[in-house]
Design a protein around this motif. Structure first.
Motif, PDB file in Angstrom:
ATOM      1  N   LYS A   1     -17.931   9.231  -9.744  1.00 42.04           N
ATOM      2  CA  LYS A   1     -18.878  10.381  -9.832  1.00 42.04           C
ATOM      3  C   LYS A   1     -18.134  11.549  -9.194  1.00 42.04           C
ATOM      4  CE  LYS A   1     -23.360  12.028  -9.092  1.00 42.04           C
ATOM      5  NZ  LYS A   1     -24.636  12.051  -8.683  1.00 42.04           N
ATOM      6  N   ASP A   2     -18.038  12.609  -9.999  1.00 39.96           N
ATOM      7  CA  ASP A   2     -17.474  13.907  -9.544  1.00 39.96           C
ATOM      8  C   ASP A   2     -15.984  13.693  -8.821  1.00 39.96           C
ATOM      9  OD1 ASP A   2     -19.587  15.245 -10.346  1.00 39.96           O
ATOM     10  OD2 ASP A   2     -20.683  14.852  -8.259  1.00 39.96           O
ATOM     11  N   GLY A   3     -15.228  12.824  -9.490  1.00 35.57           N
ATOM     12  CA  GLY A   3     -13.795  12.491  -9.054  1.00 35.57           C
ATOM     13  C   GLY A   3     -13.602  11.708  -7.915  1.00 35.57           C
ATOM     14  N   MET A   4     -14.719  11.121  -7.469  1.00 33.89           N
ATOM     15  CA  MET A   4     -14.763  10.112  -6.317  1.00 33.89           C
ATOM     16  C   MET A   4     -14.994   8.778  -6.700  1.00 33.89           C
ATOM     17  SD  MET A   4     -13.707  12.001  -3.616  1.00 33.89           S
ATOM     18  CE  MET A   4     -14.434  10.898  -2.253  1.00 33.89           C
ATOM     19  N   LEU A   5     -14.447   7.774  -6.412  1.00 36.01           N
ATOM     20  CA  LEU A   5     -14.646   6.671  -6.548  1.00 36.01           C
ATOM     21  C   LEU A   5     -15.204   5.969  -5.398  1.00 36.01           C
ATOM     22  CD1 LEU A   5     -14.624   3.719  -8.424  1.00 36.01           C
ATOM     23  CD2 LEU A   5     -12.116   3.231  -7.216  1.00 36.01           C
ATOM     24  N   HIS A   6     -16.480   5.359  -5.462  1.00 35.73           N
ATOM     25  CA  HIS A   6     -17.099   4.739  -4.191  1.00 35.73           C
ATOM     26  C   HIS A   6     -17.244   3.333  -4.600  1.00 35.73           C
ATOM     27  CE1 HIS A   6     -18.264   8.905  -2.943  1.00 35.73           C
ATOM     28  NE2 HIS A   6     -18.646   9.123  -4.189  1.00 35.73           N
ATOM     29  N   VAL A   7     -16.788   2.516  -3.596  1.00 33.73           N
ATOM     30  CA  VAL A   7     -16.679   0.958  -3.731  1.00 33.73           C
ATOM     31  C   VAL A   7     -17.905   0.456  -2.523  1.00 33.73           C
ATOM     32  CG1 VAL A   7     -15.369  -1.002  -3.699  1.00 33.73           C
ATOM     33  CG2 VAL A   7     -14.395   0.861  -4.602  1.00 33.73           C
TER      34      VAL A   7
ATOM     35  N   ASN B   1       0.926  -1.297   0.063  1.00 30.69           N
ATOM     36  CA  ASN B   1      -0.023  -0.085   0.256  1.00 30.69           C
ATOM     37  C   ASN B   1       0.776   1.307  -0.115  1.00 30.69           C
ATOM     38  OD1 ASN B   1      -2.766   0.282   0.068  1.00 30.69           O
ATOM     39  ND2 ASN B   1      -3.203  -0.363   2.075  1.00 30.69           N
ATOM     40  N   ASN B   2       0.591   2.160  -0.918  1.00 27.89           N
ATOM     41  CA  ASN B   2       1.143   3.571  -0.910  1.00 27.89           C
ATOM     42  C   ASN B   2       0.174   4.108   0.326  1.00 27.89           C
ATOM     43  OD1 ASN B   2       1.605   6.313  -1.007  1.00 27.89           O
ATOM     44  ND2 ASN B   2       1.668   6.267  -3.412  1.00 27.89           N
ATOM     45  N   HIS B   3       0.555   4.639   1.414  1.00 23.03           N
ATOM     46  CA  HIS B   3      -0.078   5.062   2.448  1.00 23.03           C
ATOM     47  C   HIS B   3      -0.764   6.618   2.365  1.00 23.03           C
ATOM     48  CE1 HIS B   3       0.696   1.503   4.373  1.00 23.03           C
ATOM     49  NE2 HIS B   3       1.906   1.482   4.149  1.00 23.03           N
ATOM     50  N   SER B   4      -0.539   7.040   1.159  1.00 19.55           N
ATOM     51  CA  SER B   4      -1.160   8.474   1.228  1.00 19.55           C
ATOM     52  C   SER B   4      -1.929   8.822  -0.055  1.00 19.55           C
ATOM     53  CB  SER B   4       0.071   9.460   1.338  1.00 19.55           C
ATOM     54  OG  SER B   4       1.084   9.300   0.349  1.00 19.55           O
ATOM     55  N   TYR B   5      -1.541   8.255  -1.270  1.00 20.14           N
ATOM     56  CA  TYR B   5      -2.236   8.441  -2.350  1.00 20.14           C
ATOM     57  C   TYR B   5      -3.097   7.265  -2.949  1.00 20.14           C
ATOM     58  CZ  TYR B   5      -2.804  10.251  -7.055  1.00 20.14           C
ATOM     59  OH  TYR B   5      -3.592  10.669  -8.341  1.00 20.14           O
ATOM     60  N   PRO B   6      -4.049   7.447  -3.395  1.00 27.27           N
ATOM     61  CA  PRO B   6      -5.189   8.492  -3.277  1.00 27.27           C
ATOM     62  C   PRO B   6      -5.662   8.516  -1.790  1.00 27.27           C
ATOM     63  CG  PRO B   6      -6.040   6.972  -4.681  1.00 27.27           C
ATOM     64  CD  PRO B   6      -4.737   6.466  -4.281  1.00 27.27           C
TER      65      PRO B   6
ATOM     66  N   LEU C   1     -12.597   6.670  -2.563  1.00 31.91           N
ATOM     67  CA  LEU C   1     -11.156   7.321  -2.863  1.00 31.91           C
ATOM     68  C   LEU C   1     -11.465   8.547  -3.919  1.00 31.91           C
ATOM     69  CD1 LEU C   1     -10.893   3.879  -2.708  1.00 31.91           C
ATOM     70  CD2 LEU C   1      -8.977   4.635  -3.583  1.00 31.91           C
ATOM     71  N   ALA C   2     -10.232   9.385  -3.736  1.00 30.41           N
ATOM     72  CA  ALA C   2     -10.359  11.012  -4.230  1.00 30.41           C
ATOM     73  C   ALA C   2      -9.581  10.450  -5.464  1.00 30.41           C
ATOM     74  CB  ALA C   2      -9.974  11.963  -3.260  1.00 30.41           C
ATOM     75  N   VAL C   3     -10.236  10.440  -6.673  1.00 29.96           N
ATOM     76  CA  VAL C   3      -9.450   9.948  -7.770  1.00 29.96           C
ATOM     77  C   VAL C   3      -9.683  11.050  -8.955  1.00 29.96           C
ATOM     78  CG1 VAL C   3      -9.218   7.621  -7.432  1.00 29.96           C
ATOM     79  CG2 VAL C   3     -11.120   8.490  -8.534  1.00 29.96           C
ATOM     80  N   ALA C   4      -9.432  12.566  -8.741  1.00 32.89           N
ATOM     81  CA  ALA C   4      -9.602  13.353  -9.756  1.00 32.89           C
ATOM     82  C   ALA C   4      -8.724  13.355 -10.792  1.00 32.89           C
ATOM     83  CB  ALA C   4      -9.317  14.826  -9.063  1.00 32.89           C
ATOM     84  N   GLY C   5      -9.456  13.530 -12.050  1.00 34.19           N
ATOM     85  CA  GLY C   5      -8.692  13.499 -13.036  1.00 34.19           C
ATOM     86  C   GLY C   5      -8.893  11.965 -13.858  1.00 34.19           C
ATOM     87  N   PHE C   6      -9.245  10.826 -13.037  1.00 35.03           N
ATOM     88  CA  PHE C   6      -9.136   9.532 -13.489  1.00 35.03           C
ATOM     89  C   PHE C   6     -10.556   9.415 -14.171  1.00 35.03           C
ATOM     90  CE2 PHE C   6      -5.508   9.370 -10.868  1.00 35.03           C
ATOM     91  CZ  PHE C   6      -4.831   8.471 -11.388  1.00 35.03           C
ATOM     92  N   THR C   7     -10.687   8.659 -15.033  1.00 31.94           N
ATOM     93  CA  THR C   7     -11.880   8.270 -15.701  1.00 31.94           C
ATOM     94  C   THR C   7     -12.075   6.510 -15.429  1.00 31.94           C
ATOM     95  OG1 THR C   7     -11.014   7.414 -17.686  1.00 31.94           O
ATOM     96  CG2 THR C   7     -11.777   9.599 -17.626  1.00 31.94           C
ATOM     97  N   LYS C   8     -13.389   6.052 -15.553  1.00 34.03           N
ATOM     98  CA  LYS C   8     -13.591   4.769 -15.184  1.00 34.03           C
ATOM     99  C   LYS C   8     -12.760   3.601 -15.917  1.00 34.03           C
ATOM    100  CE  LYS C   8     -17.614   4.174 -18.178  1.00 34.03           C
ATOM    101  NZ  LYS C   8     -19.000   3.841 -18.084  1.00 34.03           N
ATOM    102  N   ASP C   9     -12.173   4.012 -17.329  1.00 32.57           N
ATOM    103  CA  ASP C   9     -10.963   3.442 -18.170  1.00 32.57           C
ATOM    104  C   ASP C   9      -9.801   3.459 -17.702  1.00 32.57           C
ATOM    105  OD1 ASP C   9     -13.517   3.014 -20.021  1.00 32.57           O
ATOM    106  OD2 ASP C   9     -12.918   4.836 -21.034  1.00 32.57           O
ATOM    107  N   ASN C  10      -9.463   4.280 -16.576  1.00 37.51           N
ATOM    108  CA  ASN C  10      -8.382   4.315 -16.188  1.00 37.51           C
ATOM    109  C   ASN C  10      -8.165   3.682 -14.730  1.00 37.51           C
ATOM    110  OD1 ASN C  10      -8.411   7.931 -16.793  1.00 37.51           O
ATOM    111  ND2 ASN C  10      -7.373   6.524 -17.909  1.00 37.51           N
TER     112      ASN C  10
END
Length: 137
Positions: free
Chosen positions: A113-119, A31-36, A52-61
């Motif tokens: 949605k809106d730069g947030m990945l919700h699992v 684990n990278n303990h700080s990003y994202p 997770l805050a994944v601004a700039g990423f799309t679902k394809d990324n």
């Protein structure tokens, strides 16, 4: 006095725990303990939401998978630009985040949605493992 707090699990009383400890140790090391950054919210007794805050990423990324009781989230953006970058302040580096899942925990969905990945993660206990009452004859 023990130097290793996990040494107690090497006792023969704890049969089969070494595999679980190895999995937890691997999750911790990779684990990278700080990003994202992320939030883990307990919605009720059996339902969790990992965001997770994944601004700039799309679902394809982004790739979300479960392997051997570990939730693995990977992201990578391949940026192509024909302009000179004067300042690069938005983090878009690749990442891998791993989370150990407890017994009966299942990933039931993911939404970006809106730069947030919700699992969505739910505890799904099989019928044969639920408490039951035995009728006395």
């Amino acid at each position: 006095m023990m130097n290793d707090p996990w040494a107690i699990f090497n006792d023969p009383f704890f049969i089969g725990f070494n595999r679980n400890l190895t999995n937890l140790n691997n999750v911790y090391k990779t684990n990278n303990h700080s990003y994202p950054p992320y939030d883990l919210i307990k919605l009720d007794e059996d339902t969790y939401r990992l965001s997770l805050a994944v601004a700039g990423f799309t679902k394809d990324n982004i790739d979300v998978s479960v392997d051997n009781g570990t939730l693995i989230i990977k992201g990578e953006i391949t940026e192509v630009t024909d302009a000179e970058v004067v300042h690069k302040g938005i983090a878009g580096r690749k990442f891998v985040r791993s989370f150990a899942l407890g017994e009966y925990m299942e990933v039931t969905g993911a939404d970006l949605k809106d730069g947030m990945l919700h699992v969505s993660i739910d505890r799904v206990i099989p019928e044969e493992k639920k408490p039951k009452t035995i009728k006395i004859k």
